[in-house]
Enzyme design. Structure first.
Site, PDB file in Angstrom:
ATOM      1  N   HIS A  19       5.330   3.104   2.553  1.00 40.46           N
ATOM      2  CA  HIS A  19       4.517   4.313   2.560  1.00 40.46           C
ATOM      3  C   HIS A  19       5.000   5.386   3.528  1.00 40.46           C
ATOM      4  O   HIS A  19       4.839   6.569   3.259  1.00 40.46           O
ATOM      5  CB  HIS A  19       3.066   3.940   2.867  1.00 40.46           C
ATOM      6  CG  HIS A  19       2.087   5.004   2.513  1.00 40.46           C
ATOM      7  ND1 HIS A  19       1.929   5.478   1.223  1.00 40.46           N
ATOM      8  CD2 HIS A  19       1.201   5.709   3.268  1.00 40.46           C
ATOM      9  CE1 HIS A  19       1.001   6.409   1.204  1.00 40.46           C
ATOM     10  NE2 HIS A  19       0.537   6.577   2.429  1.00 40.46           N
ATOM     11  N   SER A  78       1.431  11.388   1.653  1.00 40.63           N
ATOM     12  CA  SER A  78       0.312  10.693   1.036  1.00 40.63           C
ATOM     13  C   SER A  78      -0.786  11.687   0.632  1.00 40.63           C
ATOM     14  O   SER A  78      -0.561  12.534  -0.223  1.00 40.63           O
ATOM     15  CB  SER A  78      -0.214   9.607   1.974  1.00 40.63           C
ATOM     16  OG  SER A  78      -1.088   8.743   1.295  1.00 40.63           O
ATOM     17  N   ASP A 132       5.744   0.681  -2.275  1.00 45.26           N
ATOM     18  CA  ASP A 132       4.550   1.313  -1.718  1.00 45.26           C
ATOM     19  C   ASP A 132       3.310   0.814  -2.458  1.00 45.26           C
ATOM     20  O   ASP A 132       3.184   0.998  -3.664  1.00 45.26           O
ATOM     21  CB  ASP A 132       4.661   2.834  -1.841  1.00 45.26           C
ATOM     22  CG  ASP A 132       3.606   3.588  -1.060  1.00 45.26           C
ATOM     23  OD1 ASP A 132       2.634   2.954  -0.608  1.00 45.26           O
ATOM     24  OD2 ASP A 132       3.749   4.812  -0.906  1.00 45.26           O
TER      25      ASP A 132
END
Length: 205
Positions: free
Chosen positions: A171, A48, A134
């Site tokens: 995610h 991320s 996501d």
């Protein structure tokens, strides 16, 4: 944020975001310089915002890494920060900046991996992940980055692997304990394979 205090945290965001990337490269350089690791076998991994870190150091210092893993990476920074319909955008202006403000737009443009691809011929092996479901980092971000990287260095292209999660999971990878363990095994297997290969920038995967 808590480990070194708020001053340290503030010194790595907004106009100072480049310090994050510089620090990461400096740590790797220090480990190599002190003989604590093989300088030709350093890998880096992040997810991320940590994937943004991987994209940035991949571009800014490609010769330092043998392999890089960028998981659901936030790499199309400017475009995403302009898109108020993306769930985290508005709240994240305080972290990255608001691109509607010209000065802040310039901060992000200077390090955004999508706008700052590394030179062809100098790149380490790269594993990028994304997930169709996501809601934090839209799958278009890693997909768009991978496409740009491959197009800009066709000879290196086979050494860039894009793993897209299409099933349950988002995610942080596949859902379920065993699904996630299998995912971790894939990533480690890829890394170990790369670290056991000679650091020849012209090799094919």
């Amino acid at each position: 944020m808590e480990k070194l205090g708020r001053k340290w945290y503030l010194d790595g965001k907004l106009a100072h975001k480049q310090h994050t990337f510089d620090d990461h490269i400096a740590v790797a350089d220090g480990l190599a310089r002190e003989g604590l690791v093989d300088p030709d076998r350093i890998a880096s991994r992040g997810l991320s915002a940590g994937g943004l870190l991987q994209g940035a150091v991949f571009s800014q210092c490609p010769d330092r890494w043998r392999a890089v893993v960028a998981e659901v990476p936030f790499v199309d920074v400017v475009t995403t920060m302009f898109d108020e319909t993306t769930p985290l955008t508005v709240t994240e202006w305080e972290e990255w900046g608001d691109p509607r403000v010209r000065e802040e737009f310039c901060w992000m443009l200077a390090y955004s991996p999508y706008e700052n691809l590394p030179p062809a011929g100098s790149r380490p092996d790269l594993l990028v992940t994304g997930a169709v479901h996501d809601a934090r980092v839209m799958v278009r971000e890693p997909a768009k980055w991978v496409a740009a990287l491959r197009a800009s260095d066709p000879e290196w292209s086979p050494r860039c692997l894009f793993r897209c999660e299409t099933g349950a999971g988002a995610h942080v990878g596949p859902s379920g304990r065993f699904g996630h363990l299998a995912y971790e095994a894939e990533v480690y297997a890829w890394l170990l394979d790369r670290l056991n290969r000679p650091a020849n920038r012209s090799e094919k995967a």
